[in-house]
Design a protein around this motif. Structure first.
Motif, PDB file in Angstrom:
ATOM      1  N   LEU A  15       0.027  -1.531  -0.262  1.00 28.80           N
ATOM      2  CA  LEU A  15       0.353  -0.266  -0.107  1.00 28.80           C
ATOM      3  C   LEU A  15       0.924   1.416   0.033  1.00 28.80           C
ATOM      4  CD1 LEU A  15      -2.882  -0.861   2.621  1.00 28.80           C
ATOM      5  CD2 LEU A  15      -2.812  -1.128   0.505  1.00 28.80           C
ATOM      6  N   GLY A  16       2.028   0.928   0.706  1.00 26.24           N
ATOM      7  CA  GLY A  16       2.858   2.376   0.309  1.00 26.24           C
ATOM      8  C   GLY A  16       4.010   2.037   1.826  1.00 26.24           C
ATOM      9  N   ALA A  17       5.667   3.119   1.592  1.00 25.02           N
ATOM     10  CA  ALA A  17       5.875   2.397   1.963  1.00 25.02           C
ATOM     11  C   ALA A  17       6.654   2.754   3.162  1.00 25.02           C
ATOM     12  CB  ALA A  17       7.640   3.139   1.029  1.00 25.02           C
ATOM     13  N   ASP A  18       5.847   3.939   4.379  1.00 26.48           N
ATOM     14  CA  ASP A  18       5.617   4.175   4.911  1.00 26.48           C
ATOM     15  C   ASP A  18       4.516   3.458   5.872  1.00 26.48           C
ATOM     16  OD1 ASP A  18       6.908   6.281   4.092  1.00 26.48           O
ATOM     17  OD2 ASP A  18       5.420   8.036   4.425  1.00 26.48           O
ATOM     18  N   VAL A  19       3.577   2.694   5.437  1.00 25.54           N
ATOM     19  CA  VAL A  19       2.677   1.983   6.187  1.00 25.54           C
ATOM     20  C   VAL A  19       3.597   0.761   6.737  1.00 25.54           C
ATOM     21  CG1 VAL A  19       0.934   0.252   5.637  1.00 25.54           C
ATOM     22  CG2 VAL A  19       1.358   2.049   4.188  1.00 25.54           C
ATOM     23  N   PRO A  20       4.549  -0.360   6.890  1.00 26.73           N
ATOM     24  CA  PRO A  20       4.774  -1.035   8.030  1.00 26.73           C
ATOM     25  C   PRO A  20       5.443  -0.513   9.123  1.00 26.73           C
ATOM     26  CG  PRO A  20       5.659  -1.274   5.494  1.00 26.73           C
ATOM     27  CD  PRO A  20       5.499  -0.131   4.971  1.00 26.73           C
ATOM     28  N   VAL A  21       6.200   0.562   9.090  1.00 25.34           N
ATOM     29  CA  VAL A  21       6.445   1.564  10.112  1.00 25.34           C
ATOM     30  C   VAL A  21       5.091   1.658  11.448  1.00 25.34           C
ATOM     31  CG1 VAL A  21       6.608   3.606   9.708  1.00 25.34           C
ATOM     32  CG2 VAL A  21       8.108   3.157  11.116  1.00 25.34           C
TER      33      VAL A  21
END
Length: 284
Positions: free
Chosen positions: A133-139
């Motif tokens: 969904l987006g690179a920032d979602v995992p954090v």
């Protein structure tokens, strides 16, 4: 199950280096994510009709492009056929603000529905879904302030000083894709280390192009410089200043808004553990 109200916290990028660009067009990053104790809230009411509904709709964002709905759809194959949900979004973070609002909303949807629909996916599995969904979602899925590398998915949890921040919006929304495509964006910053970042080294490679392409951001940097060191979060447009206490942050915000009433902003404390995970643990 009863309705579940959970936070979707904001983040700041204390530094952000772009160290290269891959053959697939994605950029290699190094950044220090600081989670905040402020953000959006989402209320999840499980249903048995198999439908996924979100209210209110985001302006100019179709359902197929909405990260909350996309997150729920990603989890549907792991839930029972009749599992559905009505989601109420209490939006507080600005869109296009560089605070991770949309990514955090998506992460909260993944974590909440994994619990409500009893999908039983691990944190690693949820983070992998979130990355699509987006690179920032995992954090946000993992819920720890972190040092990030790769496209932002390789995370190392870190313990950061839990300072208070003043976060300001200069009245413009930034198009991140536009800045990533900007020919003047620096893409070859030398690789750094966690140690140097934690010691306060580093900068934000987006700052120069954001200030050049958005006059409102340039003006805000100039105006706010008298109040302390001003930094850009993510690709912007949000700017932030660091303080040592809640009272200092409140006083600083008040002074800024009195002098520049056209701006909006808030104070928040940096946290090492996400309010999302703490809230979910309290419901168990």
């Amino acid at each position: 199950m009863p309705a579940l109200l959970l936070p979707a916290p904001a983040k700041l990028n204390l530094m952000l280096h772009i160290t290269g660009q891959r053959a697939d067009g994605y950029h290699e990053l190094q950044t220090l994510f600081q989670l905040l104790d402020r953000g959006d809230d989402l209320e999840f009411s499980p249903t048995l009709d198999g439908r996924i509904e979100l209210s209110p709709p985001l302006p100019d964002v179709a359902d197929d492009d909405n990260l909350i709905i996309k997150a729920a759809r990603l989890l549907k194959p792991y839930a029972s056929a009749n599992a559905g949900v009505a989601i109420q979004l209490h939006k507080r973070l600005p869109m296009g603000g560089g605070l991770g609002g949309g990514s955090s909303d998506a992460a909260t949807a993944l974590v909440a529905l994994n619990h409500l629909w009893q999908c039983r996916l691990s944190e690693d599995q949820l983070a992998e879904l979130g990355l699509s969904l987006g690179a920032d979602v995992p954090v946000f899925v993992r819920g720890r302030s972190a040092w990030a590398e790769g496209v932002g998915e390789r995370l190392t949890p870190v313990e950061l000083p839990e300072h208070w921040f003043v976060v300001l919006q200069p009245g413009v929304s930034v198009n991140t894709a536009r800045l990533f495509a900007d020919t003047e964006l620096t893409r070859n910053t030398p690789v750094s280390t966690i140690r140097s970042a934690l010691a306060g080294a580093g900068h934000n490679d987006f700052e120069a192009v954001a200030r050049k392409r958005y006059p409102e951001i340039e003006l805000a940097f100039t105006r706010l410089a008298e109040f302390g060191q001003v930094r850009l979060s993510g690709s912007g447009a949000s700017l932030f200043l660091t303080t040592q206490s809640d009272m200092a942050a409140q006083d600083l915000l008040r002074s800024i808004l009195e002098q520049y009433p056209g701006y909006s902003g808030f104070t928040a404390r940096g946290v090492n553990q996400s309010p999302l995970q703490r809230s979910l643990a309290n419901t168990a």
